[in-house]
Design an enzyme around this catalytic site. Structure first.
Site, mmCIF file in Angstrom:
data_model
loop_
_atom_site.group_PDB
_atom_site.id
_atom_site.type_symbol
_atom_site.label_atom_id
_atom_site.label_comp_id
_atom_site.label_asym_id
_atom_site.label_seq_id
_atom_site.Cartn_x
_atom_site.Cartn_y
_atom_site.Cartn_z
ATOM 1 N N TYR A 131 0.798 -1.216 0.000
ATOM 2 C CA TYR A 131 0.000 0.000 0.000
ATOM 3 C C TYR A 131 0.834 1.272 0.000
ATOM 4 O O TYR A 131 0.292 2.351 -0.061
ATOM 5 C CB TYR A 131 -0.963 -0.018 1.191
ATOM 6 C CG TYR A 131 -2.158 0.881 0.969
ATOM 7 C CD1 TYR A 131 -2.989 0.694 -0.131
ATOM 8 C CD2 TYR A 131 -2.427 1.928 1.827
ATOM 9 C CE1 TYR A 131 -4.067 1.519 -0.352
ATOM 10 C CE2 TYR A 131 -3.513 2.757 1.618
ATOM 11 C CZ TYR A 131 -4.330 2.560 0.519
ATOM 12 O OH TYR A 131 -5.389 3.382 0.296
ATOM 13 N N TRP B 256 2.642 2.920 2.216
ATOM 14 C CA TRP B 256 2.879 3.739 3.402
ATOM 15 C C TRP B 256 3.961 3.157 4.317
ATOM 16 O O TRP B 256 4.287 3.743 5.345
ATOM 17 C CB TRP B 256 1.593 3.874 4.214
ATOM 18 C CG TRP B 256 0.603 4.844 3.647
ATOM 19 C CD1 TRP B 256 -0.515 4.548 2.934
ATOM 20 C CD2 TRP B 256 0.633 6.271 3.761
ATOM 21 N NE1 TRP B 256 -1.190 5.692 2.590
ATOM 22 C CE2 TRP B 256 -0.507 6.767 3.091
ATOM 23 C CE3 TRP B 256 1.500 7.178 4.363
ATOM 24 C CZ2 TRP B 256 -0.799 8.127 3.005
ATOM 25 C CZ3 TRP B 256 1.215 8.530 4.281
ATOM 26 C CH2 TRP B 256 0.078 8.989 3.607
#
Length: 757
Positions: free
Chosen positions: A106, A108
């Protein structure tokens, strides 16, 4: 003293080589965030993964063994883990092909540009032959699909937004649908050097600018704005905005010259406003019945917007709901009707208060990053449809004008991210995670995703590895030397993939023969050759320094100023080159849940239903004590817990009606699931609303995966798309009830490792 970049701020660190001994905000940040306190306290927490582990059932019986998420793990050596994983990757690619592998990540996980987990895992899988990927995000899935039809690619709205300095000097009225949340504006992909969210609002307010926050939560806008608070029923923003548009249309306040020159489709939309298509005039009296906002205030606000330099801004939260396209589209339409798009301080904004990067001046020079290579697989899914994909291989579905088919995934490789935070209806996701033959997770911590894996590989935190970093739209580029030794046997993602690549015969393709430091030097030197006349020090000087200040544009940016000045020479990238109030392309898809212009569509779950199934609207927003679920075991995140659980906020009247008091342990439930939380009674929450932030690590009861002992609201939210068009997530809102928790509270398991055999 070393400077270190995170997604939520930059800190100066002192280390003894093994652990951080001191963390303080970087001296250059005017609004430092306390989230940095999570880093040092989490580094050696018991929830860190100390060595590779393999699920016992998978180790004993091979791929496809049941009970994923329930069985103990077996600690193994790195040699054993990598041999097992290389063999499994070889088997899946040989027997089922690259379309049987889902590369989950993702983005992050790391603020560094080289050890960016998403780049690393995707580069590795591309070297093997490719993988099924995802598109869009949980945060902006709806916006990413809709906005290119209406006004521009979402990245234009993020990276080229009108500068905060311009807003502070020029804007007279800010109408913020979803507020201007200070906690969300504290974070940004890749990192934040300087925070300016409170500063520009304070300066604008002192100059006389007025702020109106339209949100169920009063503190969705910081105190510095001194905002008027309007709190419609959650999910009814589109009706509120339609009534504002109706007043502008009926009272002759719409800018017809702007609409004629810069937009298409206004006549179709105006016919709907006037009730000519369905017999219902979308006036303030109509909207008041839906929203609970007085008609006089709706009408008055429309006139105020028409007589001031007005910024209409829509937060990301509004499009993270069923029919989330409608309020987002209407934000653009309102700004177009006011005729102020392209003017300094006016127009439309998306994400002020949702992330730190919006309104920051974009540097003229981008920073270096690792190339991911070419993915030979064209198959993809919208990211929020992962459970659908795993549960329904071969099933057809519609998305963005296309008819697609879910692939048959045999192996999931996840590095950098925690879908058991982002996704909705976690009991359903848990079932979906039992379907692949093998799940592999690289992670520093025993998150719920790691606990639902077969092979778990411990990776380093950013403070334990060499890297460099710069945030999206951030002007600073920092060296990030490792501050400490790795925890336990943790390794960098790059080191893991390099060893796997050697075993699989693709070592030179993945590493190109370089170590980490050789890669950093190579990427930096390549970048240095592209910076033109701007003076850049050599790598050794950069590595020993405190960071580079990247050059900015000569003047502060104003969104769509070129388009306004000459729409023929600077057309938009929409199908017509203009702002599309009516989209013939979307209309041609014939999706009942997203027609050709914005409309009012009643949500599936909301308080305006004649007989709502549950009496409270839960707002599952982003937390203020961490980024998503990152470092939930850190000291700052733990400091806001109540009885060890995530706090849920309620209005005093709702708490009193249920016999609840501040600090009580409560059970939140609906038809999908239940969770425990600690109650915080707060007048900043609209009556009829409860607010429970996402990110508490999912801690399911052993006998009931729909019951979270820790307070994760995604056991309650629906795994349903915003619309057929976008297939975006709808995790923001759901209906619930809250009651006192009776009995002895169950112990939490998320703060310690899972059982081992």
């Amino acid at each position: 003293m070393s400077v270190h970049l995170t997604h939520w701020g930059t800190f100066e660190a002192v280390s003894d080589g093994e652990r951080l001994t001191g963390v303080r905000a970087w001296r250059g940040d005017p609004e430092p965030m306390p989230l940095i306190d999570n880093v040092a306290s989490a580094q050696h927490h018991p929830a860190r993964i100390t060595q590779p582990h393999v699920r016992k059932g998978w180790l004993d019986h091979g791929p496809g063994a049941p009970a994923r998420g329930d069985e103990p793990f077996v600690p193994v050596s790195w040699e054993t883990a990598l041999d097992l994983l290389a063999g499994e990757l070889r088997r899946v690619y040989r027997d089922h092909g690259a379309e049987a592998v889902y590369g989950g990540s993702y983005g992050w996980a790391s603020a560094g540009r080289f050890h960016h987990a998403q780049s690393q895992v995707h580069r590795f899988l591309n070297c093997l032959g490719g993988y099924v990927r995802h598109v869009n995000s949980y945060s902006l899935g709806t916006s990413t699909v809709l906005l290119p039809y209406v006004i521009a690619d979402v990245n234009v709205l993020l990276n080229k937004a009108t500068a905060k300095s311009v807003l502070a000097e020029q804007t007279e009225l800010v109408v913020a649908f979803g507020g201007l949340s200070p906690k969300n504006a504290a974070v940004s992909p890749g990192g934040v050097s300087r925070h300016h969210n409170r500063g520009w609002m304070s300066a604008a307010q002192a100059r006389g600018c007025r702020f109106v926050s339209v949100s169920p939560l009063r503190d969705d806008t910081p105190a510095e704005a001194q905002a008027e608070w309007i709190a419609p029923r959650p999910g009814s923003d589109a009706a509120f905005m339609l009534a504002l548009a109706q007043v502008l249309d009926a009272d002759g306040l719409a800018d017809s010259g702007f609409l004629d020159r810069y937009t298409v489709g206004y006549a179709r939309f105006a016919s709907y406003l006037r009730g000519e298509t369905d017999g219902i005039v979308k006036d303030p009296e109509w909207a008041s019945e839906i929203t609970g906002v007085p008609a006089t205030r709706i009408r008055g606000l429309a006139h105020e917007m028409a007589t001031a330099r007005t910024l209409v801004t829509v937060s990301w939260s509004l499009q993270r709901a069923r029919h989330g396209e409608q309020p987002l589209w209407l934000g653009v339409v309102l700004a177009a009707m006011l005729g102020q798009i392209g003017l300094p301080g006016g127009g439309f904004g998306h994400g002020y208060g949702s992330t730190a990067l919006v309104g920051e001046p974009a540097p003229r020079i981008s920073v270096p990053r690792l190339k991911q290579g070419r993915n030979a697989v064209s198959t993809y899914i919208p990211v929020a449809r992962i459970a659908d994909m795993l549960l329904n291989p071969g099933a057809p579905y519609d998305y963005n004008g296309e008819r697609l088919t879910y692939p048959d995934i045999r192996l999931v490789y996840w590095a950098g991210g925690n879908p058991f935070h982002h996704h909705q209806d976690l009991a359903r996701l848990r079932e979906a995670f039992t379907r692949p033959e093998t799940v592999v997770v690289n992670d520093p911590f025993w998150t719920a995703t790691a606990r639902h894996a077969d092979i778990v590989l411990p990776v380093t935190m950013t403070i334990e590895r060499d890297d460099f970093g710069s945030g999206q739209n951030d002007r600073m580029f920092f060296p990030m030397p490792a501050l400490t030794e790795p925890h336990g046997q943790a390794r960098d993602d790059y080191a893991i993939f390099a060893e796997l690549s050697d075993r699989l015969g693709i070592g030179k393709d993945f590493t190109e023969g370089r170590t980490t430091m050789e890669w950093l030097r190579h990427l930096y030197d390549e970048w240095k050759d592209t910076t033109g006349d701007w003076p850049v020090p050599d790598f050794d000087e950069f590595w020993a320094g405190d960071g580079l200040e990247l050059p900015l544009a000569d003047k502060p940016q104003v969104a769509f100023a070129d388009f306004r000045a000459d729409p023929d020479q600077h057309p938009l990238t929409t199908p017509t080159g203009k702002i599309e109030i009516f989209s013939s392309t979307i209309d041609g898809y014939a999706y009942a849940d997203c027609p050709g212009h914005p409309v009012w569509l009643e949500p599936d779950e909301w308080l305006g239903s004649p007989e709502p199934r549950f009496a409270l609207q839960l707002v599952a927003n982003q937390p203020k004590s961490r980024l998503h679920s990152q470092l939930d075991v850190g000291a700052h995140s733990q400091s806001i817990k109540i009885a060890g659980r995530e706090p849920v906020r309620m209005n005093p009247s709702d708490a009193a009606a249920r016999g609840l008091r501040d600090g009580d342990l409560v059970r939140i439930f609906n038809d999908r699931g239940a969770c425990l939380a600690g109650l915080a009674v707060d007048e900043a929450v609209r009556p009829g609303v409860a607010q429970l932030s996402t990110g508490a690590w999912y801690d399911p009861d052993p006998t009931d995966p729909s019951f979270c002992r820790h307070g994760n609201p995604n056991v309650l939210t629906a795994d349903a798309p915003s619309s057929t068009l976008s297939q975006g997530c709808t995790g923001q809102l759901t209906l619930v009830e809250i009651e006192p928790y009776a009995g002895t509270p169950p112990q939490l398991s998320v703060s310690r490792p899972p059982a081992t055999a």
